[in-house]
Design a protein around this motif. Structure first.
Motif, short mmCIF file in Angstrom:
data_model
loop_
_atom_site.label_atom_id
_atom_site.label_comp_id
_atom_site.label_asym_id
_atom_site.label_seq_id
_atom_site.Cartn_x
_atom_site.Cartn_y
_atom_site.Cartn_z
N PRO A 59 -131.48 -45.79 29.70
CA PRO A 59 -130.57 -46.03 28.58
C PRO A 59 -130.26 -44.77 27.78
O PRO A 59 -129.24 -44.70 27.12
N GLU A 77 -127.02 -51.78 31.24
CA GLU A 77 -128.27 -51.49 30.53
C GLU A 77 -128.58 -50.00 30.47
O GLU A 77 -129.32 -49.55 29.62
N ARG A 78 -128.06 -49.23 31.43
CA ARG A 78 -128.45 -47.83 31.56
C ARG A 78 -127.31 -47.02 32.16
O ARG A 78 -126.44 -47.56 32.81
N HIS A 127 -122.89 -47.83 30.41
CA HIS A 127 -123.55 -48.42 29.25
C HIS A 127 -123.19 -47.69 27.95
O HIS A 127 -122.86 -48.32 26.94
#
Lengths: 314, 314
Positions: free
Chosen positions: A227, A253-254, A258
Motif C-alpha cells: 500500500p 489494496e496496493r 490504489h
C-alpha cells in the motif's frame, strides 16, 4: 513420494520451459474466475525486520494446488545472505499428497515476476519502439530486460539508478544480451526518451515528472506491491488511455492503481484486468499513454511450479 | 541447508520428547499474547471433497517460525490412502532461511492434538476417577487414551462407537496400554459411568443426553473444530462450573463454545483460556461439571515442530 528439488536442479530446467505461455494461460484463467486464490497470508517480524508472504491456490479442474512461501529479511546482506528466500510446494488436487518441494530460494518468484512484465509488453508495448527505459538496477531490473528481449525487438536501453557504481554493475550484468545500454542518473531524461518503461524499485515517491512521458509510451510498474510503495505519478493514470492490473482486487489494496483511485484520478471501473486484455484484444492500439500495474498473483506461482515439476519429473 | 525429514525419522524421535511440557509452554505463551498466530489459511475442493488448512506463526523472541499444511481428502480411503496428510516447515526467524521440512504426513498434527487433551486432563480431570469414557474409535480416540495415561491413573475405560466391528478393532489397538477396556454402542451408558470424557468425533448432533452427565465429570471435546460440528449438548455448557477454550478467539467461530454462545447458554466472558488456566490454577477444584473445547492452535504446531527439529539435528 515427495520430490525434493534444489535450486540448481530448478535452474537447469528453466531455460527449456515456455514460462510466458503458461503464465499467460494462468492470467486468463484467473480473469475468467477459474482460479481459487485466497487472500495472501502474512507474517511480519520487527527485529530483525522481515516479511513472509504465503500465496496459494489452484486452477479448477487442474491436477495440482500450490503453496508458495516467500520471505524478505532486509538485514540479511550484512551476514552475506540474500534478502529473499522461499520455496514452492506442489500437491495433488485429488488427494492432498505432496508431490514436490521446490527449494528455489526465491528464484521462481523472480522469474514469474519478470515473465508477467514480458507478457504485458507483448500486448501493450507501442509499435514504434526506439528505446526501452529501465528504472532500477537490482535483480528485477536485470530479469525484466532479459524477458523483454523474448517478446520485443529494440536495440537501445536507457537505465536509471541512484549510483554510478550500481549502473556500471547493471550494464555488466546485462551485456550478454548484446544491446546498446546507456545509463543515467536523471530519471526525466530516461522517462522522456523511452517508449517502453519498466519500473522495478521500492520507492514511495514517484520516480519522474508526469510531463516527461511522451504520447505513445507504455509504462509497466512492477516494483510497487504494497500500500505504501508508489513509483509513477498518480496523475499519469488520470490521463492514460489504458490501465491494466494483474489482479483488480489486489490493485485496489496496493500498488499504483490504489494510489490513483484514492487520490481521485481514476475510478476502479476504468481498469482492465490483464487476463481479460489477453483474451479480448490481441494487441492494444492505444496511441496515448498506457500503464500496467503488477502486484504479483498466486496464479503465476501455480503455473511456474507446475512447469518446473513437469520438466523435472516427466 | 534445509533438512528433509521423513515420517519414519520423525516417529523414531517422538518417544524421547517432552511433547506435553513444550505444548503446555506454547499455550501459556499464546494466552500471554507472546505468540503471533494469524488466521488459518484455507483451500476447499469439491470434487473429490477435500480441505487444506495452513496454520502458521511464531513465538516472539524465539529462533523459528513454523508453517503447517494439513489436508483432509475424505475419498482417499477408497484408493487405499489415508484421508489426512501434511507437513510442517521450520524457518529461522532472524533470516527466513528454511531449516527443516518435516514430511510427517499429518502424524505431528495427530500427536499435538492428543497432547492438548492430556494437558487439559492434567489440570481439569476430577480427583475421583473411576472410569474414562472415550467417544469415537478413530486415530484420535486411540491417541487421546495413550496420552491420557501419561498424566492420569485410571484402569477402567469405556469406549463408545457406531459399530461393533470398529469397537473391537479399537480395543485391539489400545490393548498395549494394559487397561480394562469395555465398549458400548449406548452413548448415555458411557456418559453416565465416566468421570473423564473425551469426545473425538466429527458429529454435528450431540452424542449424549445432558442428563447423563454426573456432577464431578470433566468433558474434553476435541472433535468439533468447524462451525458445524457439535459433539456435546450446548445446555451442558450453561450449567458447567468451568469452561476452558484452547483459543477464545477461535472458539468464538467454531466448536462447542461457539454453539453455546450462539444459543444463549453462555457468554464468551465466562470462558477461560487454557494458557491462563495453566498459569493461574495448578489444578482445578470444581466439583460440578467442567468442559474443555479444543479446536487446535498453531502454537501446538510451532512447539512440536521445534522439538522434532531439535531432536533430529542437535
Amino acid at each position: 513420494m515427495t520430490n525434493i528439488c534444489s535450486r540448481q536442479q530448478i535452474e537447469e530446467v528453466l531455460p527449456g520451459l515456455d514460462i510466458l505461455g503458461l503464465i499467460e494461460d494462468g492470467f486468463v484463467a484467473y480473469s475468467k474466475g477459474q482460479a481459487v486464490v485466497p487472500p495472501v497470508g502474512e507474517l511480519s517480524f520487527r527485529q530483525p525486520p522481515g516479511d513472509v508472504h504465503i500465496k496459494y491456490g489452484y486452477l479448477e479442474n487442474d491436477d495440482y494446488y500450490v503453496i508458495k512461501i516467500a520471505s524478505g529479511f532486509y538485514d540479511n546482506p550484512t551476514q552475506g545472505l540474500a534478502s529473499s528466500n522461499g520455496m514452492m510446494l506442489l500437491f495433488r488436487q485429488q488427494t492432498g499428497e505432496p508431490l514436490a518441494i521446490l527449494l528455489d530460494e526465491g528464484v521462481l518468484t523472480d522469474i514469474r515476476t519478470a515473465a508477467a512484465g514480458a507478457i504485458v509488453a507483448k500486448y501493450m508495448a507501442p509499435e514504434h519502439l526506439n528505446c526501452v527505459g529501465i528504472f532500477g538496477t537490482g535483480v528485477q531490473a536485470r530479469l525484466q530486460l532479459e524477458y523483454l528481449t523474448k517478446v520485443i525487438s529494440c536495440e537501445n536501453v536507457l537505465v536509471w539508478g541512484r549510483s554510478e557504481e550500481k549502473l556500471e554493475s547493471y550494464k555488466h550484468e546485462v551485456e550478454h544480451l548484446g544491446l546498446q545500454i546507456e545509463s543515467s542518473e536523471d530519471p526525466d531524461m530516461v522517462a522522456s526518451n523511452s517508449q517502453l518503461i519498466v519500473t522495478t524499485t521500492p520507492t514511495t515517491k514517484p520516480l519522474f515528472h508526469p510531463d516527461s512521458i511522451q504520447p505513445g509510451t507504455h509504462i509497466t510498474a512492477m516494483g510497487s506491491d504494497t500500500p505504501e510503495k508508489n513509483e509513477i505519478p498518480s496523475s499519469l493514470l488520470g490521463i492514460a488511455d489504458l490501465i491494466v492490473a494483474d489482479s483488480i482486487i489486489q490493485c485496489q489494496e496496493r500498488g499504483e492503481i490504489h494510489h490513483a483511485v484514492e487520490r481521485g484520478f481514476i475510478k476502479i471501473g476504468q481498469v482492465t484486468e490483464l487476463g481479460d486484455l489477453i483474451q479480448n484484444s490481441p494487441k492494444t492500439t492505444a496511441e496515448g499513454i498506457t500503464i500496467a500495474d503488477l502486484t504479483g498473483v498466486a496464479v503465476q506461482d501455480i503455473q511456474i511450479a507446475k512447469a518446473v515439476y513437469h520438466a523435472l519429473h516427466n
